[in-house]
Write an enzyme that holds these catalytic residues in place. Structure first.
Site, PDB file in Angstrom:
ATOM      1  N   ASN A 121      34.182  46.059   7.625  1.00 59.20           N
ATOM      2  CA  ASN A 121      34.728  44.843   6.714  1.00 59.20           C
ATOM      3  C   ASN A 121      35.749  45.210   5.847  1.00 59.20           C
ATOM      4  O   ASN A 121      36.531  46.360   6.166  1.00 59.20           O
ATOM      5  CB  ASN A 121      33.483  44.720   5.867  1.00 59.20           C
ATOM      6  CG  ASN A 121      33.090  43.245   5.234  1.00 59.20           C
ATOM      7  OD1 ASN A 121      34.471  42.602   4.845  1.00 59.20           O
ATOM      8  ND2 ASN A 121      31.947  43.045   5.231  1.00 59.20           N
ATOM      9  N   THR A 122      36.172  44.374   4.854  1.00 59.94           N
ATOM     10  CA  THR A 122      37.266  44.862   4.308  1.00 59.94           C
ATOM     11  C   THR A 122      37.303  46.060   3.239  1.00 59.94           C
ATOM     12  O   THR A 122      36.398  46.354   2.978  1.00 59.94           O
ATOM     13  CB  THR A 122      37.859  43.462   3.333  1.00 59.94           C
ATOM     14  OG1 THR A 122      36.852  43.136   2.729  1.00 59.94           O
ATOM     15  CG2 THR A 122      38.064  42.200   4.258  1.00 59.94           C
ATOM     16  N   CYS A 167      29.921  42.571   2.048  1.00 61.42           N
ATOM     17  CA  CYS A 167      30.389  41.725   0.918  1.00 61.42           C
ATOM     18  C   CYS A 167      29.257  41.463  -0.007  1.00 61.42           C
ATOM     19  O   CYS A 167      27.955  41.683   0.273  1.00 61.42           O
ATOM     20  CB  CYS A 167      30.764  40.303   1.601  1.00 61.42           C
ATOM     21  SG  CYS A 167      32.331  40.449   2.637  1.00 61.42           S
ATOM     22  N   ASN A 217      25.267  41.019   7.125  1.00 58.50           N
ATOM     23  CA  ASN A 217      26.700  41.395   6.192  1.00 58.50           C
ATOM     24  C   ASN A 217      26.230  42.272   5.212  1.00 58.50           C
ATOM     25  O   ASN A 217      25.748  41.920   3.880  1.00 58.50           O
ATOM     26  CB  ASN A 217      27.248  40.185   5.472  1.00 58.50           C
ATOM     27  CG  ASN A 217      28.787  40.554   5.134  1.00 58.50           C
ATOM     28  OD1 ASN A 217      28.942  41.628   4.918  1.00 58.50           O
ATOM     29  ND2 ASN A 217      29.359  39.335   5.150  1.00 58.50           N
ATOM     30  N   PHE A 218      26.604  43.592   5.496  1.00 55.97           N
ATOM     31  CA  PHE A 218      26.419  44.706   4.319  1.00 55.97           C
ATOM     32  C   PHE A 218      27.588  45.108   3.918  1.00 55.97           C
ATOM     33  O   PHE A 218      27.674  46.553   3.172  1.00 55.97           O
ATOM     34  CB  PHE A 218      25.510  45.735   5.135  1.00 55.97           C
ATOM     35  CG  PHE A 218      24.171  45.532   5.231  1.00 55.97           C
ATOM     36  CD1 PHE A 218      23.428  44.477   4.963  1.00 55.97           C
ATOM     37  CD2 PHE A 218      23.328  46.336   6.212  1.00 55.97           C
ATOM     38  CE1 PHE A 218      22.142  44.329   5.121  1.00 55.97           C
ATOM     39  CE2 PHE A 218      22.001  45.990   6.537  1.00 55.97           C
ATOM     40  CZ  PHE A 218      21.378  44.781   6.043  1.00 55.97           C
ATOM     41  N   ASN A 276      41.496  38.846  -0.006  1.00 54.94           N
ATOM     42  CA  ASN A 276      40.628  37.744  -0.304  1.00 54.94           C
ATOM     43  C   ASN A 276      39.773  38.036  -1.574  1.00 54.94           C
ATOM     44  O   ASN A 276      39.235  39.239  -1.643  1.00 54.94           O
ATOM     45  CB  ASN A 276      40.144  37.257   0.792  1.00 54.94           C
ATOM     46  CG  ASN A 276      38.963  37.704   1.001  1.00 54.94           C
ATOM     47  OD1 ASN A 276      37.633  37.902   0.489  1.00 54.94           O
ATOM     48  ND2 ASN A 276      38.947  38.869   2.104  1.00 54.94           N
TER      49      ASN A 276
END
Length: 307
Positions: free
Chosen positions: A159-160, A94, A91-92, A33
């Site tokens: 995360n990704t 993105c 959220n660290f 994404n």
């Protein structure tokens, strides 16, 4: 339920197309994404959260991300708490698309910043805080440790993974194509599960913290793998996008059957049971019983049993 990451000054419209897929036949191997965080404003999320809170009984985790200014993270944390959030997720990890903005993903790659931003938020709100970690670091246990030191109840891992899903070699075009161009995105799906399992296990062995496991979970067995590596909960994103929510009932049924067969009464009894069997190379070397050797006299490979 964990919300899509909510922001204020960092909210942007996503590019189109924003997704790419790697498949083997019809089977999804990896998913990319190029989106950042939510496209919706705080006003829209205010309506969403109030509606969800009034209609459901399960805990709601609100994921937030601010800009470089600590004050924005604090304002968002208070905003979420005021709207009934049971827990926060910082959220660290993105946006993978804009590291130059020095916000979430940039913070997540610097342990000292993870500590300071986490400390600011945990000192402000009265609800538990999770820190979502990026895997795009040398040692994820360092950032996990600093999140814990900053007052976080636990971490979300992972995360990704930053990458490119593929290239159209006929057109010399990286994918997904956006009017002849592309960008570096976040890779998720089955291909990242080994990375996620490794990260969760390392954190479980090194940091006394609660872990929510994420990455490549496509059936209930994947979820159990994360739990046995140290996660107390798991999160499903890519699979839910592709399949909807109906699978949850089936997974629960199969999971409960497995637990009954194995004698587990609670999820907690499974947490970390496989991670305990992870060790260093020196130990593996000392307990290895079978190795291969080359007999140069007869140019033949033979197995030799040691010990």
């Amino acid at each position: 339920m964990v919300t899509k990451t909510i922001g204020d000054s960092v909210v942007r419209k996503s590019v189109r197309p924003m997704y790419g897929a790697m498949k083997k036949g019809e089977q999804l191997i990896a998913f990319e994404n190029l989106e950042l965080i939510t496209e919706e404003t705080l006003e829209t999320w205010d309506k969403f959260l109030r509606e969800v809170k009034s209609e459901t009984k399960f805990p709601i985790v609100v994921s937030i991300m601010g800009g470089p200014d600590h004050g924005e993270w604090i304002r968002l944390a208070r905003w979420a708490e005021d709207r009934g959030a049971d827990m926060l997720e910082l959220n660290f990890g993105c946006p993978h698309g804009e590291p130059e903005k020095k916000t979430g993903a940039f913070i997540g790659q610097h342990p000292d910043l993870v500590f300071s931003y986490t400390k600011e938020v945990t000192s402000t709100v009265g609800i538990p805080v999770l820190v979502k970690l990026t895997p795009n670091v040398t040692d994820i246990t360092e950032t996990a440790s600093e999140a814990r030191r900053g007052g976080a109840m636990g971490v979300t891992a992972i995360n990704t993974v930053t990458g490119v899903i593929g290239v159209d070699i006929e057109k010399e075009q990286p994918l997904p194509e956006i009017n002849g161009m592309s960008g570096y995105g976040g890779i998720s799906g089955p291909a990242v599960k080994p990375i996620g399992l490794g990260a969760v296990s390392r954190i479980n062995q090194s940091v006394k913290t609660w872990i929510s496991g994420v990455g490549g979970i496509t059936d209930w067995k994947d979820a159990v793998e994360y739990v046995m590596m140290g996660a107390s909960t798991v999160q499903l994103v890519t699979y839910t996008m592709l399949r909807g929510f109906n699978f949850l009932g089936w997974w629960k049924k199969d999971l409960m059957s497995f637990m009954s067969r194995k004698g587990y009464s609670t999820i907690e009894e499974m947490v970390g049971r496989a991670s305990r069997k992870m060790t260093n190379y020196e130990t593996l070397e000392s307990i290895t019983r079978r190795r291969t050797d080359v007999d140069f006299e007869i140019s033949q490979v033979k197995g030799e049993i040691y010990g």
